[in-house]
Design an enzyme around this catalytic site. Structure first.
Site, short mmCIF file in Angstrom:
data_model
loop_
_atom_site.label_atom_id
_atom_site.label_comp_id
_atom_site.label_asym_id
_atom_site.label_seq_id
_atom_site.Cartn_x
_atom_site.Cartn_y
_atom_site.Cartn_z
N PHE A 107 0.82 -1.22 0.00
CA PHE A 107 0.00 0.00 0.00
C PHE A 107 0.85 1.26 0.00
CE2 PHE A 107 -0.33 2.63 3.84
CZ PHE A 107 0.52 1.96 4.71
N LYS A 108 2.11 1.16 0.44
CA LYS A 108 2.95 2.35 0.48
C LYS A 108 3.16 2.96 -0.91
CE LYS A 108 5.35 1.33 4.79
NZ LYS A 108 4.68 0.06 5.19
N ASP A 109 2.98 2.15 -1.96
CA ASP A 109 3.10 2.68 -3.32
C ASP A 109 2.12 3.82 -3.58
OD1 ASP A 109 5.12 0.98 -4.31
OD2 ASP A 109 3.68 -0.60 -4.77
N LEU A 112 3.73 6.87 -2.15
CA LEU A 112 5.10 7.16 -2.60
C LEU A 112 5.19 7.38 -4.11
CD1 LEU A 112 6.98 4.92 -0.07
CD2 LEU A 112 7.19 7.40 -0.29
#
Ligand SMILES: *Cc1c(COP(=O)(O)O)cnc(C)c1O
Length: 471
Positions: A107-109, A112
């Site tokens: 989910f950090k994509d 970021l």
């Protein structure tokens, strides 16, 4: 929109400065001076697709020109494997919000991919460059690298403990051969990496001279980008169930993901409950049950991205709890530094915060949840997602559908899934492709001087950088 520091000893600044600074100079975190009430607008947005919704929400918080913001959002969404960027799928009685269709399958994509492009634009506007330092035990490093690889004006230096992260996660970083990406394999532990990172960033003369910055989840733009999927998913599940109020179950480490849900609630989204789920590192779950925020030793679990005992974003929540009083935040954080614990008095009804309900899933519960989903529903969650599902399942309410956030693709954690089920380990073409690809990393000792030397040797002097761009 102006941003203030939670500690109140740095002056208020604009969006661009807050994003480029990350942490405020007084050690606090930047929060928006006011949170707009969007209840009326939200009703009109129910039919918007993800990109349009992102534009409507983000433009309330930033001073990027509308056309540029639209372009940034479109580009940030371009590398996702599904056109809708995120989606919810029914899994038994729950609705799973899949946030893992980005380039590194976590989910950090979502934040970021946006932040990397935003940095590029803000740096070009300011005529400067930025050298990002990151320490990682897994997901953050690869998502940060994917967000900034090949972007002019930005270099990234990622410290990771050599031989102590999963080979798959290591390959997700070291197969990126862009010249602005530097993987530093530290002969030490993750704690060594973090200690060196903090030491380098605390050296203000070095930080200014080498234009150092960070991409950890204290950056406001990361929280902002994550608000969007809460709104999007609430509309989707409302259409599916006819229920206007929903719950969100969120597996939590640094309190970043769930904080975005809390902001969505403050904007006016009808969220009935935020179900906070932790693994054995349960500092946040204990806080919402008792009002006492007390750190302990870090336990290693099947969900390593949540193996955290001091949630950096918690300070933003505290600031609001203390009515925006920075002196109260400073006092509470000083107590936490000194004693490893702080306390927040309960509200009038005796609850720490009636919006939150918190629970913990240990290793057994996590494995049981993966098994149950695979056997009963034919759906394989990753171990982080399984923590959220397990806690959500103990608190179902037929009138309030629960949306459980799926934060990583199960193929990133094949060992945990294999421990839980007899089924063959999950796979994903993005990860399969990494086998046999060339890699690049530089081994460095766990010595801050050695890392500093590396940075000095690979970062050009200021003027040269501004003219020549990167690398
Ligand atoms: C980082 C991460 C989390 C925790 O998110 P926070 O914002 O730190 O609460 C959960 N799951 C996965 C897969 C992650 O990478």
């Amino acid at each position: 929109m102006r941003y203030v520091s939670t500690r109140g000893e740095s002056p208020p600044i604009g969006f661009a400065e807050a994003v480029l600074a990350g942490l405020a100079p007084d050690g606090g975190l930047y929060v928006p001076e006011t949170v707009p009430d969007l209840r009326a607008e939200l009703e009109d947005w129910a039919g918007l697709d993800y990109r349009e919704l992102a534009f409507e929400i983000m433009r309330r918080f930033c001073d990027v020109e509308p056309e540029a913001l639209r372009a940034l959002i479109d580009e940030a969404c371009a590398d996702f494997a599904i056109p809708e960027v995120v989606r919810t799928v029914p899994v038994g009685e729950l609705h799973v919000l899949e946030l893992f269709h980005g380039p590194t399958l976590a989910f950090k994509d979502i934040a970021l991919q946006f932040l990397g492009r935003l940095f590029e634009r803000l740096l070009a506007r300011a005529g400067r460059d930025l050298n990002i330092l990151a320490a990682t035990s897994g997901d953050t490093g690869s998502a940060a690298i994917a967000g900034v690889r090949g972007r002019p004006g930005i270099r990234i230096f990622v410290l990771y403990p050599r031989g102590r992260i999963s080979p798959l996660q290591e390959r997700q970083m070291t197969t990126v051969l862009d010249a602005n990406v530097h993987n530093l394999a530290v002969e030490g532990t993750f704690d060594d990496c973090q200690r060196m990172l903090k030491g380098l960033l605390r050296d203000t003369a070095l930080k200014d001279r080498l234009r150092l910055g960070a991409v950890n989840s204290v950056n406001w733009a990361r929280i902002l980008a994550q608000i969007v999927y809460y709104v999007h998913a609430a509309f989707e599940v409302r259409r599916r169930t006819g229920r206007p109020r929903v719950r969100f179950a969120v597996p939590t480490g640094n309190f970043g993901d769930i904080l975005a849900g809390w902001y969505a609630h403050r904007l006016g989204l009808p969220i009935a409950r935020l179900v906070l789920a932790t693994n054995d590192n349960d500092i946040l779950a204990r806080f919402f049950r008792t009002g006492r925020y007390a750190s302990g030793p870090v336990a290693r679990t099947l969900s390593p991205s949540m193996d955290i005992q001091a949630a950096s974003n918690f300070e933003r929540y505290l600031h609001a709890r203390f009515g925006g009083d920075p002196a109260a935040v400073r006092a509470a954080m000083a107590t936490f530094e000194r004693e490893g614990a702080l306390r927040v008095p309960p509200g009038p009804d005796g609850a720490v915060d009636p919006l939150f309900t918190a629970g913990t899933a240990d290793t057994e519960a996590t494995l049981a949840e993966i098994r149950r989903c695979v056997e009963d529903d034919g759906y394989c969650p990753d171990p982080h997602t399984a923590v959220g599902l397990a806690v959500a399942r103990r608190r179902l309410d037929p009138d309030e559908p629960t949306i459980a956030l799926a934060t990583a693709h199960p193929a990133k954690f094949p060992e945990a899934v294999a421990r839980a089920t007899e089924a063959p380990p999950p796979r994903h073409p993005t990860l399969e492709r990494l086998h046999g690809m060339p890699t690049r990393a530089t081994a460095v000792p766990a010595d801050i001087g050695a890392v500093r030397d590396y940075l000095e040797a690979h970062i050009p002097a200021e003027g040269a950088a501004a003219q020549g761009g990167c690398p």
